[in-house]
Design a protein around this motif. Sequence first.
Motif, mmCIF file in Angstrom:
data_model
loop_
_atom_site.group_PDB
_atom_site.id
_atom_site.type_symbol
_atom_site.label_atom_id
_atom_site.label_comp_id
_atom_site.label_asym_id
_atom_site.label_seq_id
_atom_site.Cartn_x
_atom_site.Cartn_y
_atom_site.Cartn_z
ATOM 1 N N ILE A 1 58.673 58.266 -17.847
ATOM 2 C CA ILE A 1 57.483 57.695 -18.487
ATOM 3 C C ILE A 1 57.213 56.285 -17.978
ATOM 4 N N LEU A 2 58.247 55.542 -17.547
ATOM 5 C CA LEU A 2 58.020 54.220 -16.978
ATOM 6 C C LEU A 2 57.265 54.308 -15.662
ATOM 7 N N LEU A 3 57.606 55.321 -14.857
ATOM 8 C CA LEU A 3 56.894 55.507 -13.596
ATOM 9 C C LEU A 3 55.442 55.892 -13.860
ATOM 10 N N ASP A 4 55.221 56.711 -14.872
ATOM 11 C CA ASP A 4 53.849 57.073 -15.238
ATOM 12 C C ASP A 4 53.074 55.843 -15.732
ATOM 13 N N MET A 5 53.746 54.991 -16.511
ATOM 14 C CA MET A 5 53.107 53.762 -16.985
ATOM 15 C C MET A 5 52.735 52.859 -15.823
ATOM 16 N N ALA A 6 53.627 52.774 -14.831
ATOM 17 C CA ALA A 6 53.358 51.916 -13.674
ATOM 18 C C ALA A 6 52.113 52.376 -12.920
ATOM 19 N N ARG B 1 70.240 56.782 -4.661
ATOM 20 C CA ARG B 1 68.882 57.301 -4.432
ATOM 21 C C ARG B 1 68.750 58.666 -5.091
ATOM 22 N N GLY B 2 68.507 58.610 -6.398
ATOM 23 C CA GLY B 2 68.346 59.832 -7.168
ATOM 24 C C GLY B 2 66.890 60.226 -7.280
ATOM 25 N N PRO B 3 66.588 61.231 -8.119
ATOM 26 C CA PRO B 3 65.204 61.716 -8.232
ATOM 27 C C PRO B 3 64.221 60.660 -8.706
ATOM 28 N N LEU B 4 64.662 59.759 -9.603
ATOM 29 C CA LEU B 4 63.767 58.702 -10.058
ATOM 30 C C LEU B 4 63.474 57.708 -8.942
ATOM 31 N N GLU C 1 59.609 55.452 -4.904
ATOM 32 C CA GLU C 1 59.307 54.928 -3.573
ATOM 33 C C GLU C 1 57.817 54.984 -3.248
ATOM 34 N N SER C 2 57.085 55.878 -3.894
ATOM 35 C CA SER C 2 55.650 56.012 -3.629
ATOM 36 C C SER C 2 54.796 55.187 -4.591
ATOM 37 N N ILE C 3 55.450 54.409 -5.463
ATOM 38 C CA ILE C 3 54.712 53.596 -6.442
ATOM 39 C C ILE C 3 54.984 52.130 -6.103
ATOM 40 N N PRO C 4 54.041 51.428 -5.500
ATOM 41 C CA PRO C 4 54.315 50.093 -4.946
ATOM 42 C C PRO C 4 54.699 49.037 -5.959
ATOM 43 N N ASN C 5 54.307 49.184 -7.217
ATOM 44 C CA ASN C 5 54.630 48.157 -8.205
ATOM 45 C C ASN C 5 55.891 48.482 -9.007
ATOM 46 N N VAL C 6 56.685 49.457 -8.538
ATOM 47 C CA VAL C 6 57.967 49.789 -9.165
ATOM 48 C C VAL C 6 59.095 49.370 -8.227
#
Length: 381
Positions: free
Chosen positions: A217-222, A238-241, A246-251
Amino acid sequence: MMHIVYGYDAVLPTKGADSEQVMNTVASVSRAGAELELLTVLPGKDAMSEEELKNHYGVHGPFRIEQMGRAWPISRSAEKLAHAWRVTRDPRIGGDTILHTRHLSMASAALKRGRKVLYETYRPWPKQYPAMRAWIVRLLSNPLTLGAIMHSQYAADAFIEAGVPPEKIAVIHNGWDPKRFEPRMSRQQARELLDLPLEGGVVTYTGNVSPNKGLDILLDMALLCPEVTFFIVGSQGRGPLEIRGESIPNVHFIPWQPYSMTTRYLYASDILVIPPSLRALEQAGNTVLPMKTFQYLAAGRVILSGKTPDVVELLRDDYNAIFVPPGDTEAAAGAVKRILASPELAERISANALADAQKLTWDARGQRILEFIRERSEQAA
């Protein structure tokens, strides 16, 4: 002086919250006045000394640490049983000595040998494993079981509803160490030390990085807040999260950090997140009133959380935290934007969080544990 032996079936050090909780508990109870020995498992190699372990965890106190036996890398279940066998047969446990443990198997073995037991847990075991209820009730109802310490009322209710006598249960929340939060830092000071941009909103999660913690949900929020920087501190690979992030620049995933560095990330943040999800509490079942709650309060920053049955014991919406419905990504992202747009709101909630933290230190917990043991010992006499 009260003599307590704490039996803990893990190899130290670990990066898990459970070992941090144990080390801070034994340290605080020893500072409160008990004679205390921690019996843990001896690593196969590279064992730390007692002083090194205390320094690693940043704890102090007159307790002693002994690492016994050897780790069983092939079987964790065998290791648990072997350590329970060793500890409960140790000559230091007898007479008025109390065995303090988080492990039901160790408590059961001790009771069979006529030893006094103090059990502790954060898990609502009877709710999670109904088949264990009768056994747990018998174990905790045993006259030699002085009592059971629960980390939350949520967990305590599960044991009471199963049939454990309520007078044997004490809800004693975990805590935080003021020394770890010195010196106090402003956001700008912490960001300078971490070499982070001084401007812009920062949202941070610290702790175990696992899908079971509801971190998706944090990645979705980002994705819904591209102007906000999200830090997830505690990555161990380097797990699934991490791959998705890696595709979300602000995470930004940050590797596991020592406590001094973790505190800097807390201070550098505008918002500290307990993932607003029911996954960790009701599906995985391995997180109940997480220890990060106490660190977040102590940091004096806005806490964003789902309104779940465990956190409501310490957090109040629009007072020392902001609640959103668990699983509602849009509401969570909206709350982030609302907090960042309102310095007055953030200042008020942050101040209340820091004020509430003052009565939730580890030293306060150690005193409460000794008071509970004395009360139960008098009633059992």
